[in-house]
Design a protein around this motif. Structure first.
Motif, mmCIF file in Angstrom:
data_model
loop_
_atom_site.group_PDB
_atom_site.id
_atom_site.type_symbol
_atom_site.label_atom_id
_atom_site.label_comp_id
_atom_site.label_asym_id
_atom_site.label_seq_id
_atom_site.Cartn_x
_atom_site.Cartn_y
_atom_site.Cartn_z
ATOM 1 N N UNK A 89 0.414 2.477 -3.108
ATOM 2 C CA UNK A 89 0.107 2.840 -1.718
ATOM 3 C C UNK A 89 0.419 1.656 -0.802
ATOM 4 N N UNK A 133 2.503 -0.956 -1.281
ATOM 5 C CA UNK A 133 3.934 -1.238 -1.147
ATOM 6 C C UNK A 133 4.664 -0.145 -0.358
ATOM 7 N N UNK A 134 4.264 1.098 -0.564
ATOM 8 C CA UNK A 134 4.887 2.184 0.204
ATOM 9 C C UNK A 134 4.646 1.997 1.698
ATOM 10 N N UNK A 135 3.426 1.620 2.030
ATOM 11 C CA UNK A 135 3.122 1.439 3.457
ATOM 12 C C UNK A 135 3.920 0.273 4.031
ATOM 13 N N UNK A 136 4.153 -0.748 3.208
ATOM 14 C CA UNK A 136 4.929 -1.900 3.692
ATOM 15 C C UNK A 136 6.412 -1.540 3.811
ATOM 16 N N UNK A 137 6.903 -0.714 2.894
ATOM 17 C CA UNK A 137 8.292 -0.236 3.007
ATOM 18 C C UNK A 137 8.445 0.589 4.280
#
Lengths: 370, 370
Positions: free
Chosen positions: A255, A257-261
């Protein structure tokens, strides 16, 4: 919209032809079989060369970009490989001869089937259906091998674009990415995050491989972005770096890393270098497993951030460290601090350079008419 | 930029005050202790009410959006909760009385400490330092409970905005999100992906919780986006849906979902409803574990896509299914097909509605001066 199917050595992919160009006629099954190629021929009539020789350049690329692991990459201006390609009657029709390799490395094979530029050139010739003309190719390497700056992709991109240019630019960039992917698949794995930005420039998001679906992310024209690239004298082979990756990751890291991507993409499209740096710097999945394998990397990142970099991570699979900033002068200072840290903590010599985002991609440098 | 620290019941967070507003003076430690609040007071002088009563509206929200699980949400126009708030001399100073709850449910507690609107109103009063005025609040629920449309967030958002408006709008929206989070933390978990878009409108990316860092994603003003929301008569409690989630996920799914989240953000910022739908529809991590818990959901998604929806997934933790389209009429047809599928496969009655993206967020509807 035509859907064309290609077969790569690693896995089959299909490809939605970009809307911007009229769909090329699909070939009959017979001609595909006759071709026996891993890429398909995309033009119905074999084009003739419009130049006797061309020179092309393709930029270095930074793949992964922290949380963009395996699906995001960008091109870096002023650093890359050159290809000179000539119509050569002494070369058998439909084939490529690699006549010379110069520059940063001489270790590369001149066998076109084992050389990134050669493989991409042949794949592009197949896509164009070239059977009547032979070509000779000189490769000038500006990038070192295994640096994490997309060295193989730059060679492949320069070669694919050279072949396309010499025959009158019949293929669009997304198609050339497929030719480059043939090369990447054989050399460093089936990943488009270097070859796509090397050919298309700017930031490119790989949305899908089956079918290949590329989304260029336009950094605003009126804004600049600088990369501080610090390459240590250290070998970090892609395979070893891949082996370090976890096969399963905690949901909470997913969650995060996805938000940072997601934030990284927003930052690119809005030209927000600070947000971009922060997102690029925030990887909790890949960087933590790879950074310890590059002596001094954690200290280099710390030094970059302390010197004012907006963010810092590993470029590609390393060992190059990449930091982000909005002005060249600040970048020089950050680079010095990063070089110091590589020496102080990792006991590694390194070289730094500050380069702008390349918004163009692989390009024709010069051409000679018949 | 001031950094303020708040303490939520679930975990401590700190908060970077938005640049757009001058930093409010930090209170002394003594006053914070005296307050005994989980949020801090942000204004130095207790404001007086500028209205005797206000009515506010806060929209429904769609959280998760497929690969945006736990960090992305958006607001939906024309569906939500209303709050009417009055200065009430019969209520003890600094307190809130919930005088009436009407609308879709009467199950809610009127104890302000156990009611979403009450908790958010009290938190907002604490942030404003209200000690001299008592308020009475009517809540009109337009949203059913447990539908996956951010029912609790809509109540909290409407209440937080009402308190802020009645006292002259001293807090910015990001601060009101913190008040709303107090409520969400007590009712459905410490997640901002409903409360942030309910208050701020549009799409909001939650970049970080510690400190809370919200990134509004602006869908282009000149483009429209429609949501087809189909709510079946089925209870899908958030806790049960959370328990269905894996704690570890394969790296390959992580990379896929991250790339789709990245594409989703690009699609929002570029107003590309087709890409948005495709990305929203592509979740390989959360939807596959939750969809089987909602009878008929997989068939409903299939029906939506066959009827022309650009994408479809579970709204929040469900059971509402959300599909995306660019025109209201097409949405009506898609909704009918989805309702049919819920009945045919899941044996569930359901209701469909087609709503536009709400680009405004929680708002003042009317106000009465003293």
């Amino acid at each position: 919209m035509a859907t064309l199917c290609f077969h790569s050595p690693s896995k089959p992919i299909s490809y939605f032809h970009p809307k911007s160009k009229p769909s090329p006629p699909l070939l009959s099954k017979a001609s595909v079989l006759r071709c026996k190629a891993s890429v398909q021929t995309l033009v119905s009539v074999e084009p003739e060369p419009v130049f006797t020789s061309v020179e092309t350049f393709a930029p270095a690329t930074v793949a992964n970009l922290g949380p963009g692991f395996d699906f995001l990459g960008c091109a870096v201006d002023g650093l890359g490989d050159h290809v000179t390609l000539r119509v050569d009657p002494s070369v058998r029709a439909g084939e490529v001869l690699i006549s010379e390799i110069t520059g940063t490395t001489t270790k590369l094979s001149t066998n076109p089937l084992r050389n990134c530029a050669g493989i991409a050139a042949i794949a592009t010739m197949k896509m164009l259906g070239i059977r009547s003309v032979g070509l000779s190719l000189d490769l000038h390497k500006g990038l070192p091998l295994g640096s994490g700056l997309g060295s193989s992709a730059a060679s492949a991109a320069a070669a694919a674009v050279a072949v396309n240019e010499i025959f009158g630019r019949k293929l669009v960039r997304e198609e050339l990415v497929l030719a480059g992917l043939e090369s990447e698949a054989k050399v460093s794995g089936y990943h488009a995050d270097n070859i796509a930005p090397a050919i298309m420039g700017g930031f490119v998001l790989i949305r899908n491989y089956e079918p290949l679906d590329l989304k260029p992310l336009r950094f605003p024209e009126d804004k600049e972005l600088f990369f501080v690239l610090v390459s240590p004298e250290f070998e970090a082979p892609t395979k070893k770096m891949r082996a370090a990756l976890p096969t399963e990751i905690p949901m909470v890291h997913h969650v995060w890393n996805s938000s940072q991507a997601a934030a990284l993409v927003a930052a690119v499209l809005e030209g927000d270098a600070v947000m971009l740096g922060k997102a690029l710097s925030s990887d909790k999945v890949v960087e933590p497993t790879r950074a310890p394998l590059i002596p001094g990397m954690e200290a280099v990142k710390k030094a970059a951030l302390e010197a004012g970099a907006f963010g810092c991570t590993i470029s590609g699979a390393g060992p190059t460290a990449v930091a982000v900033i909005d002005a060249a002068e600040k970048g020089e200072e950050i680079g010095e601090r990063m070089v110091e840290a590589f020496m102080r903590v990792g006991n590694l010599k390194s070289v730094a350079c500050v380069k702008k985002l390349d918004k163009v991609g692989a390009r024709l440098v010069s051409s000679v008419f018949s």
